[in-house]
Design an enzyme around this catalytic site. Structure first.
Site, short mmCIF file in Angstrom:
data_model
loop_
_atom_site.label_atom_id
_atom_site.label_comp_id
_atom_site.label_asym_id
_atom_site.label_seq_id
_atom_site.Cartn_x
_atom_site.Cartn_y
_atom_site.Cartn_z
N ALA A 64 52.24 40.97 45.08
CA ALA A 64 51.15 41.47 45.92
C ALA A 64 51.43 40.99 47.34
O ALA A 64 52.15 40.01 47.54
CB ALA A 64 49.82 40.93 45.42
N GLY A 109 52.91 40.29 41.21
CA GLY A 109 52.47 41.65 40.92
C GLY A 109 53.62 42.59 40.57
O GLY A 109 53.41 43.61 39.91
N GLU A 112 54.29 42.03 37.05
CA GLU A 112 53.12 42.54 36.33
C GLU A 112 53.13 44.07 36.22
O GLU A 112 52.81 44.63 35.17
CB GLU A 112 51.84 42.03 37.00
CG GLU A 112 51.67 40.52 36.80
CD GLU A 112 50.57 39.92 37.67
OE1 GLU A 112 50.68 40.00 38.91
OE2 GLU A 112 49.61 39.37 37.11
N GLU A 132 52.58 32.81 41.25
CA GLU A 132 51.23 32.72 41.82
C GLU A 132 50.68 31.29 41.89
O GLU A 132 50.03 30.92 42.86
CB GLU A 132 50.25 33.59 41.02
CG GLU A 132 50.41 35.09 41.24
CD GLU A 132 51.36 35.74 40.26
OE1 GLU A 132 52.20 35.05 39.66
OE2 GLU A 132 51.25 36.97 40.07
#
Ligand code: CO8
Length: 259
Positions: A64, A109, A112, A132
């Protein structure tokens, strides 16, 4: 669209996340664009397989967008996570088969979104990880849920707690990557895999995907019941008659109609 490109050929859609200067990091705009593309593709009859990749040779998706998250409030963080959850669920459950062509860093992300795909093919230079916790947050785009389902609870916890980055071979060893190929061959390999999948009965493939996804989110007895219902449904199709008749006639060519 500013950050996502789509090309369709031979019933295969290639969706490319295209922000190479930020290593294809997912900002809100990109997440919204991906959501739009997935909504479009899930309704299309002319697409049987979706290949998701990143632009450039360095990154699939480096996570992200940290520059966007740094000043985000808890409510904004939650909204971003929910936005991603909605579009990743579309990717995970669309009737088409989805393949992540992981062409470099797949972090946070990025790891993910690759896990929301049915299959992950990694290039030799790919690196996976969930960094993260090192940023003071936790995986928020499904990592705490999909990673243990793919590699088991112990390995998922180790990856998430240590923030270790693993290479493609290690990802393959633990079952995160289905296959590792040289980077120059990555897209061709995925397209060949797509062609093989498309040569089978696409409706049967969709039903099998739904049975696998449903079964993994429920108890065995309910999963087996879903499978039996889907299996029964497949007996009503043209493709069942065609596939079995072709076998009995010793015919290699099958004229599947996807219903
Ligand atoms: N966000 C924003 N920009 C990024 C990101 C990112 N995730 N990753 C890389 N970039 C940018 C860099 O800032 C840099 O920009 P600039 O050239 O303007 O300085 C450019 O991309 C190139 O990156 P580097 O210079 O760092 O390249 P290196 O080859 O030195 O390093 C790495 C490559 C190792 C991939 C490194 O860039 C890195 O560690 N990136 C961050 C990886 C990361 O921590 N990802 C996880 C992010 S958090 C996340 O994904 C949470 C998901 C859940 C969110 C829940 C909702 C809020």
């Amino acid at each position: 669209m500013n950050n996502v490109t789509l090309s369709i050929e031979n019933e295969v859609a290639v969706v490319t996340i295209d922000r190479p200067k930020s290593l294809n990091a997912l900002n809100s705009e990109t997440l919204a664009e991906l959501g739009e593309v997935f909504s479009d593709i899930e309704k299309r009859k002319d697409v049987k397989v979706l290949i998701l990749t990143g632009s450039g040779e360095k990154a699939f998706v480096a996570g992200a967008d940290i520059s966007e998250m740094v000043n985000a409030s808890p409510a904004e963080g939650r909204t971003m996570a929910l936005l991603a959850a909605e579009s990743f669920a579309k990717l995970e459950n669309m009737p088409q088969v989805t393949i992540a062509a992981v062409n470099g860093f797949a972090l946070g992300g990025g790891c993910e979104i690759s896990m929301a795909c049915d299959i992950r093919v990694a290039s030799e230079n790919a690196k996976f990880g969930q960094p993260e916790c090192g940023l003071g947050i936790l995986p928020g785009f499904g990592g705490t849920q999909r990673l243990p389902r793919l590699v088991g609870k112990g390995r998922a916890k180790e990856l998430i707690f240590t923030c270790d980055m693993i290479d493609a071979q290690e990802a393959y060893r633990i079952g995160l990557a289905n296959k590792v190929v040289p980077q120059a061959e990555l897209l061709d390999y995925c397209k060949k895999m797509a062609a093989k999948i498309i040569s089978n009965g696409s409706y049967a493939v969709s039903l099998a995907k739904a049975a696998i996804n449903t079964g993994l989110d429920t108890d065995l007895a309910s999963g087996l019941k879903f499978e039996a219902d889907a299996f029964g449904l497949s007996f009503s199709t043209y493709d069942k008659k065609e596939g079995m008749t072709a076998f009995l006639e010793k015919r290699k060519e099958k004229n599947f109609k996807d219903f």
